[in-house]
Motif scaffolding. Structure first.
Motif: not given
Length: 510
Positions: A142-143, A146, A148, A153, A156, A175, A243-244
């Motif tokens: 997901v991350w 991406s 997002y 994240v 989701r 996550v 994002n992470m």
């Protein structure tokens, strides 16, 4: 005093006496290891009893260029960021801004896992020790590359499957550390990166350390990531992990990371400044989640007896000492950070390739300082493991290629496959038809876009537009219903990190 008792005490004291380690011999071992492994380079830092023994580079920042690595060269430390997040959480607890045993929903009301009980009862502490029921690396698709933001994240995560019972297993979860970063934002009122900079990096004088690759612009002495396949190392661009970032976004050097280790080994003190209490240090290195010791680890000499995870640190025993350690894996860079509290020993290994050399360095240094006579040369041992891993990777990929059925055709004309597909976890996926060819487009992750070439039947080979560190070959199958209607997508991208098979996209434009 009885002779036998005197002899026992002599042997006990002798065993615990610190080893007289030859720094020049260590230096020569690292230099030889880099050559044996054929990697671009690495940096190694060692601190003992509060003094820096070594902080030095070996090899070059980028293959084919002459710029040498030194103690100030920046590398991505990846998941070694997690210890900074745990420290931030404990420091916020000391300031009364959060409690490790608070429910996550106190700070993030939208936080939702696979069932309501887990969602309601998950605590801040749970986020930091991989025990919330999610599988290892689950959700990383997901991350990865991406657009997002971190909050999206986390939102989701509700679509990820349960892998084991709540607090009854171990699944390494990036996550959940992304979630921890959002908890820091809620409790502190600023992003996790602001807290780390203001409360940790600045007081420690970690002046070159950065929390995002976007901060590398204009900086000198920065190592280049290299994608590793077998014996080949190819320079690649840095990938934005913002994002992470709370799970793996920090970049640092051995000089800076030795300051971080000094803080850890001195229980929250650094040059007269207190960042956190000794009792908080105990939290980091207390096992919160235990997991099995493999037969291979038991067979190591000295044998390992326990594995555990504290808060942002992996824990195990070696030669009678507890070792706190963590590895880090970034696109084109692997790292390792090690602390042995009862020996006041710290080790940092930063590399610009994707190999296991950091484990070899760790065990070799531990052996020297713990007076252990190993039954193997660790560099040779892990180099052999690396070769076997490369062979297994190639065999897995070749097996899929060998299974290709030649002479087949798609069931429909290509334009029939084009359309919009959707997966609740991942989002939208577009299949486009243009110029007689199909292409794969991810609106949330355009860096993963690819062309599609017919493979066999209704399966197409994914021809990535960009070079990716974690995967190469992959296929995409179009699924159908009983009436020959195209219903969805099924991915097969063999790798050990980014799980495309978690995507179950259904067609939504029929």
């Amino acid at each position: 005093m009885p002779t036998r008792l005197i002899t026992f005490l002599f042997l006990f004291i002798a065993f615990r006496l610190p080893a007289q380690v030859d720094a020049a011999a260590l230096d020569a071992y690292f230099e030889k290891s880099v050559k044996d492994w054929g990697i671009p380079g690495m940096a190694v830092g060692i601190i003992k009893d509060g003094k820096v023994v070594l902080s030095k580079g070996y090899g070059v920042r980028e293959l084919g260029k002459k710029d040498a690595i030194d103690g100030n060269t920046l590398f991505a430390i990846a998941s070694n960021t997690k210890a900074f997040i745990s420290a931030s959480m404990v420091m916020l607890q000391e300031d009364g801004k959060l409690n490790l045993d608070d429910p996550v929903r106190k700070y993030l009301p939208y936080f939702t896992l696979y069932d309501e009980y887990a969602s309601e009862h998950a605590t801040v502490r749970d986020l930091l020790c991989h025990r919330l029921g999610l599988g290892t690396f689950s959700g990383d698709v997901v991350w990865f590359k991406s657009n997002y933001p971190a909050e999206e994240v986390v939102r989701r995560v509700r679509y990820l499957p349960q892998a084991y019972e709540f607090r009854s297993g171990y699944g390494y979860s990036n996550v959940m550390f992304i979630t921890a970063g959002e908890v820091i934002r809620s409790a502190y009122g600023k992003p996790w990166s602001a807290f780390v900079k203001e409360k940790i990096l600045t007081p420690l004088g970690m002046d070159r350390t950065r929390t995002s690759v976007t901060e590398l612009a204009g900086m000198d002495n920065v190592a280049t990531p290299h994608k590793t396949r077998g014996n080949t190392h190819t320079p690649i661009a840095y990938v934005n992990w913002d994002n992470m970032g709370a799970a793996g976004g920090i970049l640092s050097s051995t000089n800076d990371m030795l300051k971080w280790l000094s803080l850890q080994l001195d229980e929250g003190q650094y040059q007269g400044t207190t960042l956190f209490k000794p009792s908080s240090q105990t939290e980091f290195w207390t096992p919160h989640n235990n997991y099995k010791v493999s037969k291979a680890s038991r067979d190591f000499l000295p044998s390992r007896h326990f594995n555990g995870y504290g808060l942002g640190w992996g824990l195990f025993d070696y030669g009678g000492s507890m070792v706190a350690s963590h590895s880090g894996g970034y696109d084109g860079m692997y790292s390792r950070v090690v602390a042995v509290p009862d020996q006041k020993l710290g080790i940092v290994v930063l590399t610009n390739s994707m190999t296991g050399i950091s484990s070899a360095v760790m065990y070799h240094v531990l052996d020297q300082y713990l007076n252990i006579k190993p039954d193997r040369d660790w560099s040779d041992f892990y180099l052999d493991q690396q070769r076997k891993g490369a062979e297994a990777w190639a065999k897995r990929e070749q097996g899929r290629k060998d299974a290709r059925v030649t002479g087949t055709k798609p069931s429909f004309s290509l334009e029939k496959y084009a359309g919009l597909y959707h997966d609740d976890l991942f989002g939208d996926i577009e299949i486009r038809y243009d110029g007689g060819r199909l292409s794969l487009h991810f609106p949330s992750s355009p860096a993963l876009d690819a062309a599609l070439d017919h493979w066999h039947y209704d399966t197409f080979e994914i021809k990535w537009n960009e070079n990716h560190a974690w995967f190469d070959f992959g296929t995409l199958q179009f699924t159908m219903d009983n009436n020959a209607g195209i219903t969805g997508l099924r991915f097969d991208v063999p790798n050990d990190d980014i799980f495309f098979d978690e995507i179950h996209a259904l067609r939504v434009d029929r």
